[in-house]
Scaffold this motif. Structure first.
Motif, PDB file in Angstrom:
ATOM      1  N   VAL A  22      48.987 -15.971  25.939  1.00  0.00           N
ATOM      2  CA  VAL A  22      48.279 -16.689  24.510  1.00  0.00           C
ATOM      3  C   VAL A  22      49.935 -16.795  24.180  1.00  0.00           C
ATOM      4  N   GLY A  23      50.531 -15.882  24.796  1.00  0.00           N
ATOM      5  CA  GLY A  23      52.186 -16.449  24.028  1.00  0.00           C
ATOM      6  C   GLY A  23      52.631 -17.438  25.235  1.00  0.00           C
ATOM      7  N   VAL A  24      52.514 -17.628  26.027  1.00  0.00           N
ATOM      8  CA  VAL A  24      52.583 -18.647  26.679  1.00  0.00           C
ATOM      9  C   VAL A  24      52.385 -20.275  25.606  1.00  0.00           C
ATOM     10  N   LEU A  25      50.321 -19.957  25.783  1.00  0.00           N
ATOM     11  CA  LEU A  25      49.705 -21.262  25.206  1.00  0.00           C
ATOM     12  C   LEU A  25      50.668 -22.091  23.590  1.00  0.00           C
ATOM     13  N   ARG A  26      50.579 -20.652  23.384  1.00  0.00           N
ATOM     14  CA  ARG A  26      50.920 -21.391  21.951  1.00  0.00           C
ATOM     15  C   ARG A  26      52.580 -21.961  22.279  1.00  0.00           C
ATOM     16  N   ALA A  27      53.533 -21.666  22.371  1.00  0.00           N
ATOM     17  CA  ALA A  27      54.620 -22.201  22.829  1.00  0.00           C
ATOM     18  C   ALA A  27      54.154 -24.063  23.491  1.00  0.00           C
ATOM     19  N   LEU A  28      53.132 -23.485  24.493  1.00  0.00           N
ATOM     20  CA  LEU A  28      53.238 -25.177  24.108  1.00  0.00           C
ATOM     21  C   LEU A  28      52.229 -26.074  23.307  1.00  0.00           C
ATOM     22  N   GLY A 376      55.594 -14.579  26.029  1.00  0.00           N
ATOM     23  CA  GLY A 376      54.903 -16.138  26.827  1.00  0.00           C
ATOM     24  C   GLY A 376      56.071 -16.791  26.387  1.00  0.00           C
ATOM     25  N   GLU A 377      56.295 -16.815  25.217  1.00  0.00           N
ATOM     26  CA  GLU A 377      56.490 -17.705  24.509  1.00  0.00           C
ATOM     27  C   GLU A 377      57.707 -17.692  24.807  1.00  0.00           C
ATOM     28  N   ALA A 378      58.392 -17.006  24.431  1.00  0.00           N
ATOM     29  CA  ALA A 378      60.347 -16.724  24.691  1.00  0.00           C
ATOM     30  C   ALA A 378      60.327 -17.651  26.517  1.00  0.00           C
ATOM     31  N   ASP A 379      59.228 -16.970  26.948  1.00  0.00           N
ATOM     32  CA  ASP A 379      59.695 -17.723  28.692  1.00  0.00           C
ATOM     33  C   ASP A 379      59.646 -18.779  28.264  1.00  0.00           C
ATOM     34  N   ALA A 380      58.060 -19.530  27.888  1.00  0.00           N
ATOM     35  CA  ALA A 380      57.885 -20.891  27.714  1.00  0.00           C
ATOM     36  C   ALA A 380      58.890 -21.941  26.877  1.00  0.00           C
ATOM     37  N   GLU A 386      61.496 -28.006  31.889  1.00  0.00           N
ATOM     38  CA  GLU A 386      60.340 -28.112  33.287  1.00  0.00           C
ATOM     39  C   GLU A 386      59.154 -28.736  32.746  1.00  0.00           C
ATOM     40  N   VAL A 387      58.399 -27.982  31.241  1.00  0.00           N
ATOM     41  CA  VAL A 387      56.958 -28.246  30.432  1.00  0.00           C
ATOM     42  C   VAL A 387      57.108 -29.551  30.016  1.00  0.00           C
ATOM     43  N   LEU A 388      58.178 -30.133  29.634  1.00  0.00           N
ATOM     44  CA  LEU A 388      57.090 -31.487  29.696  1.00  0.00           C
ATOM     45  C   LEU A 388      57.773 -32.163  30.380  1.00  0.00           C
ATOM     46  N   ALA A 389      58.406 -31.854  31.372  1.00  0.00           N
ATOM     47  CA  ALA A 389      58.445 -32.980  32.939  1.00  0.00           C
ATOM     48  C   ALA A 389      56.773 -33.086  33.188  1.00  0.00           C
ATOM     49  N   PHE A 390      56.363 -31.707  33.602  1.00  0.00           N
ATOM     50  CA  PHE A 390      55.309 -31.129  33.768  1.00  0.00           C
ATOM     51  C   PHE A 390      54.111 -32.210  33.152  1.00  0.00           C
ATOM     52  N   PHE A 391      53.982 -32.376  31.831  1.00  0.00           N
ATOM     53  CA  PHE A 391      53.249 -32.814  30.938  1.00  0.00           C
ATOM     54  C   PHE A 391      53.671 -34.046  30.602  1.00  0.00           C
ATOM     55  N   GLY A 392      55.057 -34.353  30.995  1.00  0.00           N
ATOM     56  CA  GLY A 392      55.663 -36.151  31.160  1.00  0.00           C
ATOM     57  C   GLY A 392      55.007 -36.226  29.829  1.00  0.00           C
ATOM     58  N   TRP A 393      55.267 -35.210  28.451  1.00  0.00           N
ATOM     59  CA  TRP A 393      55.064 -35.487  27.219  1.00  0.00           C
ATOM     60  C   TRP A 393      57.158 -35.961  27.151  1.00  0.00           C
ATOM     61  N   GLU A 394      56.622 -36.782  25.520  1.00  0.00           N
ATOM     62  CA  GLU A 394      58.269 -37.583  25.538  1.00  0.00           C
ATOM     63  C   GLU A 394      59.369 -36.099  25.224  1.00  0.00           C
ATOM     64  N   ALA A 401      63.456 -25.467  19.143  1.00  0.00           N
ATOM     65  CA  ALA A 401      62.271 -24.564  18.022  1.00  0.00           C
ATOM     66  C   ALA A 401      63.102 -23.169  17.929  1.00  0.00           C
ATOM     67  N   PRO A 402      63.287 -22.555  16.734  1.00  0.00           N
ATOM     68  CA  PRO A 402      63.484 -21.377  16.663  1.00  0.00           C
ATOM     69  C   PRO A 402      62.716 -19.957  17.845  1.00  0.00           C
ATOM     70  N   GLN A 403      63.469 -19.404  18.360  1.00  0.00           N
ATOM     71  CA  GLN A 403      63.199 -17.988  18.612  1.00  0.00           C
ATOM     72  C   GLN A 403      61.821 -17.451  17.928  1.00  0.00           C
ATOM     73  N   PRO A 404      60.649 -16.889  18.818  1.00  0.00           N
ATOM     74  CA  PRO A 404      59.810 -16.558  17.997  1.00  0.00           C
ATOM     75  C   PRO A 404      59.412 -15.384  17.222  1.00  0.00           C
ATOM     76  N   SER A 405      59.100 -15.026  16.239  1.00  0.00           N
ATOM     77  CA  SER A 405      59.921 -14.158  15.322  1.00  0.00           C
ATOM     78  C   SER A 405      58.109 -13.472  14.164  1.00  0.00           C
ATOM     79  N   TRP A 406      57.582 -14.848  14.593  1.00  0.00           N
ATOM     80  CA  TRP A 406      55.797 -13.910  13.363  1.00  0.00           C
ATOM     81  C   TRP A 406      55.624 -12.969  14.282  1.00  0.00           C
ATOM     82  N   ALA A 407      55.376 -12.988  16.287  1.00  0.00           N
ATOM     83  CA  ALA A 407      54.872 -11.873  16.820  1.00  0.00           C
ATOM     84  C   ALA A 407      55.303 -10.569  15.410  1.00  0.00           C
TER      85      ALA A 407
END
Length: 410
Positions: A22-28, A376-380, A386-394, A401-407
């Motif tokens: 879920v942390g990874v998905l939030r980062a995505l 998970g959020e920090a890892d992503a 890599e993520v941007l290239a994989f999805f082709g996002w501009e 973005a700052p490192q996650p602190s909400w958790a």
């Protein structure tokens, strides 16, 4: 609509470890929003889940028309979760399930003669059925498929009755089922019973009954006998794959623990569960990468003559050992659960902890799950390029973005 080329999301099993996903998905979701990508399109046309990953997968599929909102709904559940939402964590529940189970292991041959005592599992996961009703609104799944917000959803379970590993899938159109050695696929409606079955950790949670071929069969965790976790997504048409693991693939070496005698039942159980949940995925990813490399070496004419095709795979897995994180938090389990696990050999805390691998699958407590989500959020985010290239996002409009602190909030 979903994005093309058809991208598959694979969520693996692992009990409470699935909070990492879920942390990874939030980062995505954050990276997609900040890149200026089309938020009306679902980034994943095919979603495949196993065990606790099947629950997350189904919840995302039911909200495929609004990916970001679906992720936040799932995140809210994991942020505030407690063990008693997943299994009976009170003293009476422990007596009815775990205590009887342990008694049967020790002197059950005596008791069974006059009491017919047959406890089904270490823990009673009856509360999970109520949680699934709130977390996974399955009536929306058919709507998502008909509106083409989703191409297919698949969840897997293992039949104790037949010995087969079964992938249950629902899709926007008819997709021919596949059969492999000890593995079959069945198209049809997905129900909460499929999610209960897929997440029924062996020995820990009871099997679930599902009708298959006109007969009721008993099913357990889908990670058992799952020799090819990537296969369902490929069969369902995914042309590229994001795989979110739950351990081992990127983890550093474990803590050095001095030998203190014969391993406890908890240590053996934790080792066995890690084998069931984690090893097959690593092997399957390596296999796919070897196939991709082999195909890249073939001349174009030779590639055209084979049914194999290269598939772009991005794997995001924990950068820290989840067993070690569980060791820091296992004292937060309810007292009756800690008492039961202590009988199996789960003891201590931090560097003195023993049996943390087993605890890592059962630690449905918010301090632990929030820690996994933050990881998970920090890892992503650390792999944003890599993520941007994989999805082709501009990337041009992407803000840092700052490192996650909400958790870490209360």
């Amino acid at each position: 609509m979903y994005e093309t080329p058809l991208t598959g999301l694979i969520l693996t099993g692992g009990g409470a470890r699935a909070a990492y996903q879920v942390g990874v998905l939030r980062a995505l979701a954050r990276l997609r929003r900040e890149s200026g990508a089309d938020l009306a399109r679902n980034p994943f046309g095919v979603i495949v889940g196993t065990s606790a990953g099947a629950v997350n997968a189904a919840a995302l599929a039911c909200g495929a028309d609004d990916f970001e909102t679906a992720v936040e709904r799932v995140a809210q559940v994991w942020r505030d979760i407690h063990a008693d939402q997943v299994y009976r964590a009170d003293s009476l529940g422990m007596i009815r399930s775990g205590a009887q189970w342990l008694t049967m292991l020790s002197i059950g041959w005596v008791i069974a003669r006059w009491r017919r005592a047959r406890p089904r599992s270490l823990l009673d996961n009856a509360p999970l059925a109520d949680l699934l009703q709130r977390m996974v609104p399955l009536p929306r799944l058919r709507l998502m498929l008909r509106a083409r917000h989703l191409h297919a959803l698949a969840v897997s379970a293992s039949s104790y009755t037949s010995g087969l590993h079964v992938t249950f899938y629902d899709a926007a159109a008819r997709i021919a089922p596949w059969t492999r050695s000890q593995r079959i696929a069945v198209q049809g409606r997905i129900h909460h019973a499929h999610l209960l079955a897929s997440s029924a950790i062996p020995f820990v949670f009871p099997a679930a009954s599902i009708e298959l071929g006109g007969l009721a069969q008993w099913f357990g965790d889908g990670s058992m006998r799952q020799t090819a976790p990537i296969s369902p997504a490929v069969h369902l048409g995914a042309q590229k794959l994001l795989v979110i693991g739950a351990g081992r693939m990127h983890e550093p070496p474990g803590r050095h623990v001095e030998a203190t005698g014969y391993p406890s039942l908890a240590q053996i159980a934790g080792h066995a569960l890690s084998n069931i949940f984690l090893d097959a995925l690593a092997v399957d990813v390596e296999r796919m990468r070897r196939i991709n490399h082999t195909l890249s070496l073939l001349p174009e004419a030779a590639r055209a003559q084979t049914a194999l095709r290269p598939i772009d795979v991005l794997v995001i897995a924990p950068s820290q050992r989840l067993d070690d994180l569980a060791a820091e938090h296992q004292g937060e389990l309810p007292v009756p659960v800690r008492t039961l696990l202590r009988a199996l050999g789960v003891t201590g805390k931090g560097r003195e902890a023993r049996g943390a691998a087993l605890a890592s699958y059962l630690l449905f407590e918010q301090t632990y799950t929030r820690t996994l989500m933050a990881l998970g959020e920090a890892d992503a985010l650390a792999r944003r390029d890599e993520v941007l290239a994989f999805f082709g996002w501009e990337r041009s409009s992407l803000r840092r973005a700052p490192q996650p602190s909400w958790a870490h909030a209360g």
